[in-house]
Write a protein that holds these residues in place. Structure first.
Motif, short mmCIF file in Angstrom:
data_model
loop_
_atom_site.label_atom_id
_atom_site.label_comp_id
_atom_site.label_asym_id
_atom_site.label_seq_id
_atom_site.Cartn_x
_atom_site.Cartn_y
_atom_site.Cartn_z
N ARG A 117 32.21 35.07 43.92
CA ARG A 117 33.60 35.50 44.08
C ARG A 117 34.54 34.33 43.85
O ARG A 117 34.31 33.24 44.40
CB ARG A 117 33.80 36.04 45.50
CG ARG A 117 35.19 36.55 45.79
CD ARG A 117 35.33 36.76 47.29
NE ARG A 117 36.45 37.60 47.65
CZ ARG A 117 37.68 37.16 47.88
NH1 ARG A 117 37.96 35.87 47.75
NH2 ARG A 117 38.63 38.00 48.25
N VAL A 126 41.67 38.34 42.19
CA VAL A 126 40.32 37.99 42.63
C VAL A 126 39.33 38.47 41.58
O VAL A 126 39.44 39.60 41.09
CB VAL A 126 40.02 38.63 44.01
CG1 VAL A 126 38.55 38.49 44.38
CG2 VAL A 126 40.90 38.02 45.08
N ASP A 171 38.60 28.15 39.30
CA ASP A 171 39.27 29.10 40.18
C ASP A 171 40.70 28.62 40.35
O ASP A 171 41.16 27.79 39.56
CB ASP A 171 38.52 29.30 41.51
CG ASP A 171 38.52 28.05 42.39
OD1 ASP A 171 39.34 27.15 42.16
OD2 ASP A 171 37.69 27.98 43.31
N LYS A 210 38.82 33.28 43.63
CA LYS A 210 40.23 33.63 43.66
C LYS A 210 40.89 32.89 42.52
O LYS A 210 40.81 31.67 42.43
CB LYS A 210 40.83 33.20 44.98
CG LYS A 210 42.25 33.64 45.14
CD LYS A 210 42.37 34.22 46.50
CE LYS A 210 43.37 35.24 46.74
NZ LYS A 210 43.74 35.23 48.16
N GLU A 227 48.21 38.32 43.72
CA GLU A 227 46.89 37.71 43.86
C GLU A 227 45.89 38.34 42.91
O GLU A 227 45.94 39.54 42.64
CB GLU A 227 46.39 37.86 45.31
CG GLU A 227 47.33 37.17 46.28
CD GLU A 227 46.89 37.30 47.73
OE1 GLU A 227 45.71 37.11 48.01
OE2 GLU A 227 47.75 37.60 48.57
N GLU A 267 47.19 33.08 43.34
CA GLU A 267 47.86 33.50 44.57
C GLU A 267 49.26 32.91 44.54
O GLU A 267 49.46 31.75 44.86
CB GLU A 267 47.09 33.03 45.81
CG GLU A 267 47.76 33.50 47.09
CD GLU A 267 46.97 33.19 48.35
OE1 GLU A 267 45.73 33.09 48.26
OE2 GLU A 267 47.60 33.07 49.41
N GLU A 298 35.43 44.11 50.64
CA GLU A 298 36.49 43.12 50.47
C GLU A 298 37.50 43.27 51.61
O GLU A 298 37.67 44.36 52.16
CB GLU A 298 37.21 43.36 49.12
CG GLU A 298 36.67 42.53 47.98
CD GLU A 298 36.87 41.03 48.21
OE1 GLU A 298 37.85 40.64 48.86
OE2 GLU A 298 36.02 40.26 47.74
#
Lengths: 454, 393, 458
Positions: free
Chosen positions: B285, B312, A422, B287, B310, B290, B330
């Motif tokens: 999920r 996701v 991530d 990320k 960003e 960002e 979300e």
């Protein structure tokens, strides 16, 4: 072991004429024709389906049902005719004043004679759980997996020759059935604590006692023998999915007297290919390498027909040709759906190691604001990771590295499989032959201050 | 075992000036029985009882004693209505004797008459609950819904052949004793279409189920609509109460599928029942990006405002043999000092623009997006959201 | 029941000095009594008429009130006839005796003289309450008013003319406390009467006396002292309650006389008005009730609503609805009402509504029109909020809905979109939308708020 016979479920037909039921006549006391138990493992709950032949007369019939010393939830009681359903109406159910553990059904019948009826209710005190034994081949490339279920009855009632079904799945429950079974009046009282508040101390104590008994029984290894004629082969467990649940139906019927428990084999599968997986993740396990047995609940792994319920897995390894075993460890597994991977955690590995070292550190590319103060720079770290497999078999090793923020670039050794997990985590994956060691490195550049916004 | 705590007695007084006193009060001279009793359970807080009795009235002044020892009645709520000779029979006043659950009506009658009256009052500790039992078909397409009334009488009074009324539906003629609980079938609605959904909300669910020791269950809901599309529903609001859901199995039997409290549901709304959790749908999920973009600076070169860029990624796996509908929620919250100054409901929100999104969504409010995602059997898909938050600082 | 009382008036022989040796000369019975009962304080003015047989010269009258709740400092006596010939010389509260007072009366005539004794007592109270019955369509209501009088004063007041006072009276001391205090005015050692040594009319005590005079004066006006001979209670029809205003007070006079023995209470009908038009009013205001919509019954105490003759005293209103053709009732709820003056609106709060809902949602936010200072720092901007309000009336009757919204400050422009009903700015930071909702209907409307922040406010 001594069993005490508790006073149990009694269905009595009352003469309809009696207004107050102290004056009722006992007309018939029908015996149980059949019983089905559907036992849950995510809650202390069993659905009981009890079939009896009632002799009804035309007109109003009153039927008294009592369940002293059992753990039945009175609010779950229901009754329906299995034949002539259109001619038999349940008018109402009354929980008479000042009497506990009794209900009276008012039934209007348009026919006279024997009518098979089904009484359903919830009880607490019957539970089941699954557990497993895994036996690895000497080269740890394959395993045999044996699944068992264990059913325990502490409900206060003997259920003889019961069709037994086990439910895998997480149902939503508002109130503990054990609490409901102890509550008087059954639906609580207006103006008092709303239904389903704290469990009364009595029920709680009973539950604790039951748990303790269960553990003692476990320790003693009490496995109850079949009361009926001993079958020539172990019973099949038929498995089927329904909505979010899985039903395990035990072939034939079972008799599990009150306070006894019983273990039944659920399945056995040999030659399941497995992989030894080792993980290194400082956020989760510090500097330790943790060992997993990796397989999938799918066709490739000779499984995949049903999900595997959660339970304890004890892992052994065949160490000699005579089939001698060594104990490798145990772990609680999660529920494993079909096609999902399974990772059995066997704890810290002693002969696989991962050692990251910071080899160099520098700051560079400073930026300045209008006052000539520093407002941005790069921080450059060079790491070396040494991995060792001192085992006799192959090892797959996953190394997670966590960065302090998302503003980074990496330069790395292209020989090691790499993935961005991530925004601030990366993963290196290696397969190490037996008795081997390897070093690899990477350089990460963190952009700080104004360098992040450029 | 019939208990009567509410008593009514009539005392005829021939001397109009006699001022009677508590010690002189005569009780139970005549006890006119209840002729009809209506128990109206439409108010969740209070139960209104209306009873009709015939009072044998003398010509002239009458005193009627009404007492309710051991029964909780709001004395100011007691009213007496003359049903027959409204002109000739008049209620003069009501006296409350000391220290007693009682009152005395002074009634003047121009004639000697057997007069029907209706007495109404608010009675405590008697009420009704509503429960539901739903049986879903094996394929979860439809359900039969039965609703039950639970009458709980702990008022101190026995009611014989009372007419029990609710705010709709038929009246029930039932006797119910003090401390008795009674369950009655209220209605049955058959063949109601079920809308089954799985739900996942990024605010409440773990993002990476791989890193939890327990299975992460995805909440499963059944919804049925209280509308006239269902022939047996849609006429009245459904009361709230505990609903137990069963499901037919392949063995001609049922399993218990879970229970939930049904909320009070007006016509046109849906009853949503949380049944249980599915472990066959897995949502992960992550990320992936960002960054600050469009950075604005002041003369000191300090950042005064920026936008973000960003990304996701949400992986959705269905391990089931059946299709499923996942409602995924979300949130795009605001962070930083602007957020602290915002006033009003809900979470702090900011301006945002969706750059690219792999799935369709509905904006539920300024900071909430709802995706309705069809999952095919045994499938995996990835939801990718690329968005900018604007004017942050 | 034990007879507690109570009030005894004795005419004593003059010559005797010590109280213990008194001769009982006459014991006159009560000829009539009037009660003026307040509801804002635990206070009742009692006017007690007795025929005293006086002799010429000094008469001593003993007045005792054991086990009652009389305020000794409020005691007064006056002759109703031959007033010029009967002088009250003084009152004394004899030492070491409780709940007794001795009047010295100088009479220039001999024979029977009707006198009026007035005093305050605590322990008698009244309150108003109401029953409202809505028509099935909830368009009109029947309103019945009642009063309930309770006597816990320790004294039976038989056949008393009863008057009830609506209004807030100022009292310095609780009558219940004064009735228990011994000595009646306190003693100098414990700070004296009313809290000070000074006794001029600016002191608390002086003010209190002034107040009492006023109160009594007010009560004197509508009806003079009760007639010594009372008409027997008429029982043939419910008694009328006459209502009249006086200064800040409203007086309800119950027709005839009432007997409410000690510890009893009595309910009397006050008025009964049918067909009062009412409106179902629902209100939404997050500052007051959070996310709930509150139901009110709205009417006015005026001619249009078939009321408006007298103010309505505060009290609990129980609201019922006619549920069936046989006149069966359904209970809707209860609320305490405030005192409702003539022509004033009344809003009966029936609590949270389940079938009318308001759901405001913030749908989008935006920042615009940034301004910068000389250092290029942001010093002003606009915050733009787009709101959507969803309103539902799931009841089978029409509803009027008032939505009150609060702005976070006054530098805000409001732009409404859609069918928002009647819009009004209530004050600098409050907006109000009034909507008339059809039975079983839903509606959405929106508005955009542009808040000017920082330098944009200039």
């Amino acid at each position: 072991m001594m069993t005490r016979k508790f006073l149990a479920l009694v269905a009595v037909l009352l003469s309809a004429a009696g207004v107050t039921f102290a004056e009722v006549d006992l007309v018939t006391l029908p015996t149980r024709q059949g019983v089905q138990l559907t036992i849950y493992n995510s809650a202390d709950l069993t659905l009981v389906r009890d079939t009896r032949n009632l002799t009804l007369k035309t007109g109003a019939n009153r039927l008294s049902f009592s369940w002293a010393n059992t753990l039945i939830d009175p609010t779950s009681l229901d009754l329906r005719a299995l034949q002539n359903a259109a001619d038999v109406d349940l008018l109402d159910v009354s929980y008479p004043p000042r009497l506990q553990q009794i209900a009276i059904w008012n039934v209007m019948s348009r026919i006279a004679g024997e009518v098979p009826t089904e009484i359903t209710f919830f009880t607490s005190g019957i539970s089941w759980r699954s557990f497993y034994m895994a036996t690895l081949s000497p080269d740890e490339a394959k395993m045999r997996l044996q699944g068992y279920v264990r059913v325990t009855n502490n409900s206060g009632e003997d259920y003889e020759n019961a069709q037994t079904r086990l439910i895998v799945g997480k149902i939503n429950i508002l109130d503990q059935i054990a609490m409901l079974s102890q509550r008087y009046p059954p639906y609580g009282q207006p103006g008092l604590v709303p239904p389903g508040e704290a469990m009364p101390a009595v029920a709680e104590r009973k539950q604790a006692l039951r748990r303790a008994k269960d553990e003692i029984a476990e320790a003693e290894g009490v496995v109850m023998a079949q009361k009926a004629a001993m079958p020539s082969k172990p019973k099949q467990i038929i498995k089927e999915g329904l909505s979010e649940y899985f039903i395990y139906t035990i072939e034939g019927t079972e008799t599990i007297p009150n306070t006894w428990s019983k273990r039944l084999p659920s399945f056995q599968q040999d030659e399941i290919p497995i992989e030894n997986l080792f993980k290194y993740d400082e956020n989760r396990w510090g500097n330790s390498v943790v060992r997993f047995l990796f397989f999938k609940n799918d066709k490739d792994h000779k499984l995949g027909e049903t999900p595997l319920p959660d339970g304890m897995v004890k892992v052994f390894r065949t160490v000699d040709e005579a089939g001698g075993l060594s104990y490798e460890g145990a772990c609680d597994t999660k529920y494993i759906p079909v096609d999902q991977k399974a990772e059995l955690c066997l704890g810290n590995a002693t002969n696989v190691s991962v050692e990251p070292k910071l080899m160099a550190y520098k700051l560079d590319n400073f930026t300045y604001n209008n006052d000539r103060n520093i407002d941005g720079w790069d921080e450059i770290q060079t790491w070396q990771i040494e991995v060792k497999n001192q085992r006799d078999v192959n090892a797959r090793i996953e190394i997670l590295r966590h960065f302090k923020h998302q503003h980074w670039d990496i330069e790395r050794d292209q020989t090691v499989e790499f993935a961005k997990d991530d925004l601030d985590t990366v993963k290196f994956t290696l397969v190490m032959p037996p008795h081997s060691a390897k070093k690899f490195g990477y350089t990460v550049t963190f952009r700080e201050g104004r360098r992040q916004a450029q | 075992m019939i208990r009567k705590r509410i008593l009514l007695s009539a005392i005829a007084l021939f001397c109009a000036t006699a001022a009677y006193r508590a010690e002189a009060r005569i009780k139970l001279v005549a006890l006119p029985p209840r002729q009809t009793t209506v128990v109206r359970l439409d108010n969740p807080q209070f139960t209104l009882v209306e009873e009709e009795r015939a009072l044998a009235l003398q010509k002239g002044e009458n005193q009627v004693d009404f007492s309710w020892k051991g029964v909780s009645i709001d004395p100011d709520s007691i009213r007496l209505r003359i049903l027959g000779h409204e002109k000739e029979v008049r209620l003069i006043s009501v006296s409350y004797p000391p220290g007693e659950a009682a009152l005395v009506w002074q009634i003047y009658s121009d004639i000697a008459v057997e007069e029907p009256v209706r007495i109404s009052y608010l009675l405590s500790n008697i009420d009704r609950l509503v429960t539901y039992k739903a049986v879903a078909e094996q394929d979860e397409s439809k359900m039969d819904l039965s609703s039950y009334l639970i009458l709980r009488n702990f008022s101190g009074e026995d009611f014989e052949n009372a007419k029990v009324l609710l705010d709709y539906g038929q009246a029930y003629d039932r006797s119910i004793d003090h401390e008795e609980t009674k369950q009655l079938l209220f209605f049955t609605a058959r063949g109601l279409p079920i809308e089954k959904t799985f739900t996942w909300d990024s605010e409440t669910m773990p993002w990476d189920p791989d890193k939890t020791a327990q299975n992460v269950g995805i909440p499963v809901y059944y919804a049925i609509e209280n509308s006239a599309k269902n022939p047996d529903l849609g006429k009245n609001a459904l009361w709230g109460g505990k609903a137990r859901v069963y499901q037919k199995d392949t063995q001609g039997s049922t399993i218990f599928a879970g229970e939930d409290n049904a909320a009070y549901t007006p016509v046109g709304e849906k009853v949503k029942l949380y049944i249980g959790q599915s472990r066959d749908v897995v949502v992960t999920r992550k990320k992936m990006r960002e960054n600050q973009i469009e950075v604005k600076r002041n003369k000191q070169n300090q950042v005064i405002m920026y936008d973000t860029d960003e990304l996701v990624e949400i992986e959705i796996e269905n391990f089931k043999d059946k299709p499923a509908v996942l409602v995924l929620t979300e949130h795009i919250p605001e962070q930083g000092p602007f957020a602290a100054t915002r006033y009003g409901r809900g979470e702090p929100v900011c301006q945002w623009d969706m750059e690219e999104c792999s799935h369709k969504y509905e904006v539920k409010d300024a900071g909430t997006l709802e995706f309705r995602i069809e999952l095919t059997p045994r499938s995996k898909q990835k939801l990718v959201m690329h968005y900018h938050r604007r004017n942050l600082r | 029941m034990k007879k507690l009382t109570a009030i005894v008036v004795v005419v004593l022989a003059l010559c005797v000095q010590a109280m213990a040796e008194v001769d009982l000369v006459t014991l006159p019975s009560r000829e009539g009594v009037q009660l003026t009962i307040y509801n804002s304080a635990d206070l009742t003015l009692v006017r007690d008429v007795r025929n005293l047989t006086l002799k010429e010269g000094i008469n001593r009258l003993s007045f005792s009130w054991a086990n009652t709740l009389i305020d000794p400092t409020s005691l007064d006596l006056r002759a109703l006839k031959n007033e010029a010939d009967v002088d009250l010389l003084g009152v004394s509260y004899p030492p070491r005796l409780q709940q007794i007072a001795v009047w010295d009366v100088q009479s220039r005539i001999a024979g029977e003289v009707p006198v009026e004794i007035t005093f305050f007592t605590s322990g008698i109270s009244w309150r108003a309450f109401y029953m409202a019955t809505l028509s099935p369509d909830e368009a009109t209501m029947l309103l019945k008013g009642y009063v309930r009088v309770t006597n816990n004063s320790g004294e039976d007041y038989e056949k008393a003319q009863t008057r009830l006072i609506v209004g807030k009276i100022n009292l310095l001391d609780e009558i219940a406390m004064l009735s228990q205090r011994y000595p009646p005015y306190g003693s100098p050692a414990d700070g004296g009467y009313g809290g000070g040594a000074e006794r001029d009319d600016n002191t608390v005590g002086g003010k209190r006396r002034e107040l009492m005079k006023k109160a009594k004066g007010a009560m004197d006006m509508p009806a003079a002292a009760p007639a010594p001979t009372m008409v027997a209670d008429s029982m043939e029809r419910p008694k009328e309650i006459k209502k009249e205003g006086l200064a800040e007070y409203f007086i309800y006079t119950i027709e005839g006389t009432e007997t409410i023995p000690n510890t009893w209470s009595k309910r009397l009908p006050s008025f009964d008005q049918g067909d009062i038009p009412v409106e179902n009013l629902y209100k939404y205001d997050e500052n007051r009730w959070g996310n709930e919509v509150i139901r009110f019954l709205y009417f006015k105490n005026d001619k249009k609503h078939k009321l408006g003759e007298t103010p309505l005293p505060d009290g609990l209103v129980k609201v019922y609805r006619t549920a069936d053709e046989a006149g069966g009732l359904s209970y809707e709820g209860a609320c305490d009402t405030k005192y409702i003056p003539v022509d004033q609106k009344a809003e009966l709060d029936l609590g949270p509504a389940r079938q009318v809902s308001v759901e405001p949602k913030l749908m989008a936010v935006k920042k615009e029109n940034f301004t910068y200072d000389n250092d290029k720092n942001i010093d002003g901007w606009d915050d733009i909020e787009t709101w959507q309000i969803e309103v539902k009336n799931q009841r089978p009757v029409a509803a009027r809905l008032e939505i009150t919204m609060h702005l976070r400050h006054q530098h805000c422009d409001v732009k409404n979109e859609g069918d928002c009903g009647e819009y009004k700015k209530d004050d600098l930071v409050t907006t109000k939308y009034t909507l008339n909702l059809e039975p079983r209907s839903a509606r959405k409307f929106g508005y955009t708020l542009t808040y000017r922040e920082g330098r944009r406010q200039q």
